[in-house]
Write a protein that holds these residues in place. Structure first.
Motif, PDB file in Angstrom:
ATOM      1  N   PRO A 192      40.184  67.302  49.191  1.00 31.16           N
ATOM      2  CA  PRO A 192      41.247  67.726  50.109  1.00 31.16           C
ATOM      3  C   PRO A 192      41.000  67.411  51.571  1.00 31.16           C
ATOM      4  CG  PRO A 192      39.995  69.613  49.289  1.00 31.16           C
ATOM      5  CD  PRO A 192      39.567  68.437  48.475  1.00 31.16           C
ATOM      6  N   THR A 193      39.730  67.280  51.986  1.00 33.81           N
ATOM      7  CA  THR A 193      39.459  67.070  53.411  1.00 33.81           C
ATOM      8  C   THR A 193      38.607  65.840  53.693  1.00 33.81           C
ATOM      9  OG1 THR A 193      37.499  68.512  53.317  1.00 33.81           O
ATOM     10  CG2 THR A 193      39.619  69.540  53.882  1.00 33.81           C
ATOM     11  N   ALA A 194      38.228  65.070  52.674  1.00 30.92           N
ATOM     12  CA  ALA A 194      37.402  63.883  52.909  1.00 30.92           C
ATOM     13  C   ALA A 194      38.182  62.852  53.711  1.00 30.92           C
ATOM     14  CB  ALA A 194      36.961  63.261  51.586  1.00 30.92           C
ATOM     15  N   PRO A 195      37.530  62.108  54.603  1.00 31.60           N
ATOM     16  CA  PRO A 195      38.212  60.995  55.267  1.00 31.60           C
ATOM     17  C   PRO A 195      38.790  60.029  54.234  1.00 31.60           C
ATOM     18  CG  PRO A 195      36.098  61.428  56.300  1.00 31.60           C
ATOM     19  CD  PRO A 195      36.136  62.256  55.053  1.00 31.60           C
ATOM     20  N   LEU A 196      40.072  59.769  54.323  1.00 27.41           N
ATOM     21  CA  LEU A 196      40.785  58.919  53.369  1.00 27.41           C
ATOM     22  C   LEU A 196      41.492  57.821  54.153  1.00 27.41           C
ATOM     23  CD1 LEU A 196      41.973  58.090  50.656  1.00 27.41           C
ATOM     24  CD2 LEU A 196      43.555  60.027  50.810  1.00 27.41           C
ATOM     25  N   LEU A 197      41.069  56.591  53.945  1.00 27.05           N
ATOM     26  CA  LEU A 197      41.584  55.444  54.691  1.00 27.05           C
ATOM     27  C   LEU A 197      42.443  54.582  53.783  1.00 27.05           C
ATOM     28  CD1 LEU A 197      41.598  53.687  57.256  1.00 27.05           C
ATOM     29  CD2 LEU A 197      39.460  52.642  56.445  1.00 27.05           C
ATOM     30  N   VAL A 198      43.698  54.388  54.145  1.00 22.38           N
ATOM     31  CA  VAL A 198      44.620  53.524  53.416  1.00 22.38           C
ATOM     32  C   VAL A 198      44.640  52.170  54.129  1.00 22.38           C
ATOM     33  CG1 VAL A 198      47.001  53.173  52.673  1.00 22.38           C
ATOM     34  CG2 VAL A 198      46.000  55.477  52.641  1.00 22.38           C
ATOM     35  N   VAL A 199      44.324  51.108  53.375  1.00 17.89           N
ATOM     36  CA  VAL A 199      44.224  49.767  53.941  1.00 17.89           C
ATOM     37  C   VAL A 199      45.311  48.892  53.325  1.00 17.89           C
ATOM     38  CG1 VAL A 199      42.686  47.828  54.431  1.00 17.89           C
ATOM     39  CG2 VAL A 199      41.724  50.130  54.073  1.00 17.89           C
ATOM     40  N   SER A 200      46.097  48.258  54.152  1.00 18.20           N
ATOM     41  CA  SER A 200      47.128  47.347  53.651  1.00 18.20           C
ATOM     42  C   SER A 200      46.536  45.965  53.419  1.00 18.20           C
ATOM     43  CB  SER A 200      48.296  47.291  54.632  1.00 18.20           C
ATOM     44  OG  SER A 200      47.898  46.699  55.854  1.00 18.20           O
ATOM     45  N   PRO A 201      47.288  45.027  52.838  1.00 19.72           N
ATOM     46  CA  PRO A 201      46.728  43.722  52.462  1.00 19.72           C
ATOM     47  C   PRO A 201      46.272  42.891  53.656  1.00 19.72           C
ATOM     48  CG  PRO A 201      48.764  44.154  51.261  1.00 19.72           C
ATOM     49  CD  PRO A 201      48.666  45.206  52.313  1.00 19.72           C
ATOM     50  N   ILE A 202      45.210  42.130  53.429  1.00 18.18           N
ATOM     51  CA  ILE A 202      44.833  41.099  54.385  1.00 18.18           C
ATOM     52  C   ILE A 202      45.904  40.002  54.358  1.00 18.18           C
ATOM     53  CG2 ILE A 202      42.382  41.573  54.082  1.00 18.18           C
ATOM     54  CD1 ILE A 202      42.228  38.897  52.476  1.00 18.18           C
ATOM     55  N   LEU A 203      45.830  39.092  55.309  1.00 16.69           N
ATOM     56  CA  LEU A 203      46.783  37.989  55.345  1.00 16.69           C
ATOM     57  C   LEU A 203      46.673  37.141  54.077  1.00 16.69           C
ATOM     58  CD1 LEU A 203      48.772  36.349  57.339  1.00 16.69           C
ATOM     59  CD2 LEU A 203      46.814  34.789  57.534  1.00 16.69           C
ATOM     60  N   CYS A 204      47.816  36.859  53.488  1.00 14.46           N
ATOM     61  CA  CYS A 204      47.905  35.924  52.358  1.00 14.46           C
ATOM     62  C   CYS A 204      49.192  35.132  52.568  1.00 14.46           C
ATOM     63  CB  CYS A 204      47.922  36.659  51.028  1.00 14.46           C
ATOM     64  SG  CYS A 204      47.999  35.577  49.578  1.00 14.46           S
ATOM     65  N   PRO A 205      49.113  33.950  53.182  1.00 15.05           N
ATOM     66  CA  PRO A 205      50.318  33.254  53.632  1.00 15.05           C
ATOM     67  C   PRO A 205      51.376  33.043  52.564  1.00 15.05           C
ATOM     68  CG  PRO A 205      48.397  32.276  54.665  1.00 15.05           C
ATOM     69  CD  PRO A 205      47.877  33.278  53.672  1.00 15.05           C
ATOM     70  N   ILE A 206      50.989  32.815  51.319  1.00 17.48           N
ATOM     71  CA  ILE A 206      52.005  32.512  50.318  1.00 17.48           C
ATOM     72  C   ILE A 206      52.883  33.724  49.999  1.00 17.48           C
ATOM     73  CG2 ILE A 206      50.638  30.658  49.277  1.00 17.48           C
ATOM     74  CD1 ILE A 206      50.044  32.544  46.921  1.00 17.48           C
ATOM     75  N   HIS A 207      52.403  34.937  50.327  1.00 15.24           N
ATOM     76  CA  HIS A 207      53.158  36.136  49.958  1.00 15.24           C
ATOM     77  C   HIS A 207      53.530  37.016  51.149  1.00 15.24           C
ATOM     78  CE1 HIS A 207      53.439  35.861  45.675  1.00 15.24           C
ATOM     79  NE2 HIS A 207      52.133  35.832  45.475  1.00 15.24           N
ATOM     80  N   GLU A 208      53.352  36.529  52.364  1.00 15.72           N
ATOM     81  CA  GLU A 208      53.714  37.356  53.509  1.00 15.72           C
ATOM     82  C   GLU A 208      55.199  37.738  53.461  1.00 15.72           C
ATOM     83  OE1 GLU A 208      51.676  38.657  56.114  1.00 15.72           O
ATOM     84  OE2 GLU A 208      50.264  38.142  54.511  1.00 15.72           O
ATOM     85  N   ASP A 209      56.047  36.784  53.207  1.00 14.62           N
ATOM     86  CA  ASP A 209      57.497  37.043  53.164  1.00 14.62           C
ATOM     87  C   ASP A 209      58.137  36.509  51.890  1.00 14.62           C
ATOM     88  OD1 ASP A 209      57.980  38.290  55.843  1.00 14.62           O
ATOM     89  OD2 ASP A 209      57.093  36.405  56.507  1.00 14.62           O
ATOM     90  N   THR A 210      57.322  36.091  50.942  1.00 13.97           N
ATOM     91  CA  THR A 210      57.832  35.596  49.657  1.00 13.97           C
ATOM     92  C   THR A 210      57.321  36.500  48.546  1.00 13.97           C
ATOM     93  OG1 THR A 210      57.829  33.314  50.446  1.00 13.97           O
ATOM     94  CG2 THR A 210      57.920  33.651  48.067  1.00 13.97           C
ATOM     95  N   PRO A 211      58.209  37.094  47.775  1.00 10.33           N
ATOM     96  CA  PRO A 211      57.764  38.011  46.728  1.00 10.33           C
ATOM     97  C   PRO A 211      57.140  37.265  45.548  1.00 10.33           C
ATOM     98  CG  PRO A 211      60.149  37.801  46.679  1.00 10.33           C
ATOM     99  CD  PRO A 211      59.677  37.022  47.872  1.00 10.33           C
ATOM    100  N   GLY A 212      56.597  38.028  44.623  1.00 15.14           N
ATOM    101  CA  GLY A 212      56.018  37.461  43.411  1.00 15.14           C
ATOM    102  C   GLY A 212      57.094  37.255  42.362  1.00 15.14           C
ATOM    103  N   PRO A 213      56.656  36.914  41.167  1.00 11.99           N
ATOM    104  CA  PRO A 213      55.261  36.892  40.742  1.00 11.99           C
ATOM    105  C   PRO A 213      54.487  35.675  41.244  1.00 11.99           C
ATOM    106  CG  PRO A 213      56.689  36.252  38.926  1.00 11.99           C
ATOM    107  CD  PRO A 213      57.594  36.679  40.046  1.00 11.99           C
ATOM    108  N   THR A 214      53.152  35.816  41.168  1.00 14.14           N
ATOM    109  CA  THR A 214      52.254  34.713  41.485  1.00 14.14           C
ATOM    110  C   THR A 214      51.991  33.916  40.219  1.00 14.14           C
ATOM    111  OG1 THR A 214      51.187  36.223  43.048  1.00 14.14           O
ATOM    112  CG2 THR A 214      50.077  34.135  42.602  1.00 14.14           C
ATOM    113  N   ALA A 215      51.934  32.599  40.357  1.00 13.07           N
ATOM    114  CA  ALA A 215      51.711  31.745  39.192  1.00 13.07           C
ATOM    115  C   ALA A 215      50.573  30.778  39.458  1.00 13.07           C
ATOM    116  CB  ALA A 215      52.983  30.969  38.847  1.00 13.07           C
TER     117      ALA A 215
END
Length: 396
Positions: A271-294
């Protein structure tokens, strides 16, 4: 295997293994798992079954005066149809916290994988022995020894032999850092288990790593959240997003509530532990293009393994997820929740690897960082999370 009577054989038990969630007793030894049996029983996905049993972050740890060490294992090596052979998994030997030597294990099982149709074939093979001798800085002094198991090979641990007695390692009173993420956290294309970014960050931050990075399988699964809830930890992080796009698994409507549920479950046990939410690193093929990945079949025909995005950017209006959409949602969710949870924090993954880094350190297969990029990510994470002003500073 060695039969010299001067060797001392020490049974491998939970006291000598760090970083595993559960140990499965096999006919000859132990198979480390990074998900408990109750979680594995709730998902029949072959990808998850393979990666959770790859011992990323798992190490054999002991204290000894030995000048020679042997470890018997039975690895399972992957062979991808049409792709170049993969190098053998690496075992990293640490003495008193410093990398002293590396080794590999011949033999073992072979898992043949055809990524075009998803078929697999397991071919059983013999065990192997990894040897470390005096030339590898194993002096006769009392020392702490860790053998990091290959992060990308299922590894059944069979026997530990030394030329002096061993005992369980001393408690170093370091905070336990529990981390969950995708193949990038699992280790992806890093060349050795201590070179993956979570291992580097843990070393720099003075933490004991429990790595729940699962290649292709950071999918907001409830059983993973329950595993994190029930695992003792002082520091917690979750790196979410890329696999949801890779599989085109859910739409924006489902994503937000799923993140809330995942975080709610973790908070039930911490309940009180430091909890860090990290979003994705840069991945150019999927920055603005959805999946699926092939898999890129053209590159595979030339012996290279690369990936491409197959979604249509116009579909984002209907709720398809891209990395930018996921970052927006994660930042919003953490911002709202942190009003009532002062120990919840957000980190934009592009601070670990972003547009300025891509020209110098491109992702070799368009998805996964190499060893140099893992080092960059690990160093930056340590600076942002563990250093002064970071969410993990002085915690635990």
């Amino acid at each position: 295997m060695t039969t010299d009577p001067r060797w001392i054989t020490t049974p491998i038990t939970a006291e000598l293994l760090r970083g595993a969630i559960e140990l499965e007793r096999t006919a000859q030894g132990l198979l480390p798992h990074r998900l408990p049996a109750r979680a594995r029983a709730q998902c029949a996905d072959g990808q998850l079954a393979m990666v959770e049993a790859q011992p990323s972050g798992v190490r054999v740890a002991f204290r000894t005066r030995a000048t020679a060490v042997e470890l018997d294992t039975r690895p399972t090596k992957r062979v991808y149809a049409g792709a170049p052979p993969r190098p053998d998994g690496v075992y990293d030997l640490f003495v008193d916290g410093r990398l002293a030597a590396q080794g590999t294990a011949d033999g073992g099982n072979t898992l043949l994988i055809d990524m075009r149709d998803g078929s697999t074939e397991l071919r059983p093979g013999p065990p192997s022995t990894v040897r470390f001798a005096p030339a590898t800085a194993l002096s006769g002094a009392v020392k702490d020894v860790e053998i990091w198991l290959p992060h990308d090979e299922n590894t059944e641990v069979l026997a530990l032999r030394t030329n002096a007695p061993v005992e369980p390692p001393a408690d170093r009173s370091r905070p336990v850092w529990l981390h969950h993420g995708s193949s990038i956290s699992h280790g992806s294309n890093a060349t050795s288990p201590s070179a993956i970014w979570p291992a580097l960050a843990a070393s720099l931050g003075g933490a004991e790593l429990v790595n729940l990075g699962f290649g292709g399988s950071a999918l907001l699964d409830p059983f993973t959240a329950r595993t994190m809830r029930d695992t003792p930890a002082d520091l917690i992080s979750v790196k979410l997003g890329i696999n949801l796009v890779n599989l085109d698994l859910m739409r924006r409507r489902a994503f937000g509530p799923a993140v809330h549920g995942f975080l709610d479950t973790i908070r039930e046990g911490h309940p009180t532990a430091p909890l860090l939410v990290v979003s994705p690193i840069l991945c150019p093929i999927h920055e603005d293009t959805p999946g699926p990945t092939a898999l890129d079949q053209d590159s595979l025909a030339t012996g290279r393994l690369t990936f491409r995005a197959t979604g249509d950017p116009a579909e984002t209006a209907a709720g398809k997820l891209t990395l930018n959409a996921i970052r927006q949602e994660l930042a919003r969710i953490v911002g709202e929740r942190s009003a009532d949870d002062e120990n919840l924090h957000y980190l934009d993954g592009r601070e670990l690897y972003g547009a300025p880094d891509a020209p110098r350190l491109p992702l070799p297969d368009n998805l996964h960082p190499d060893t140099a990029t893992h080092r960059l990510i690990g160093e930056r994470f340590a600076e942002l999370a563990f250093a002064d002003g970071g969410p993990f500073r002085g915690k635990g």
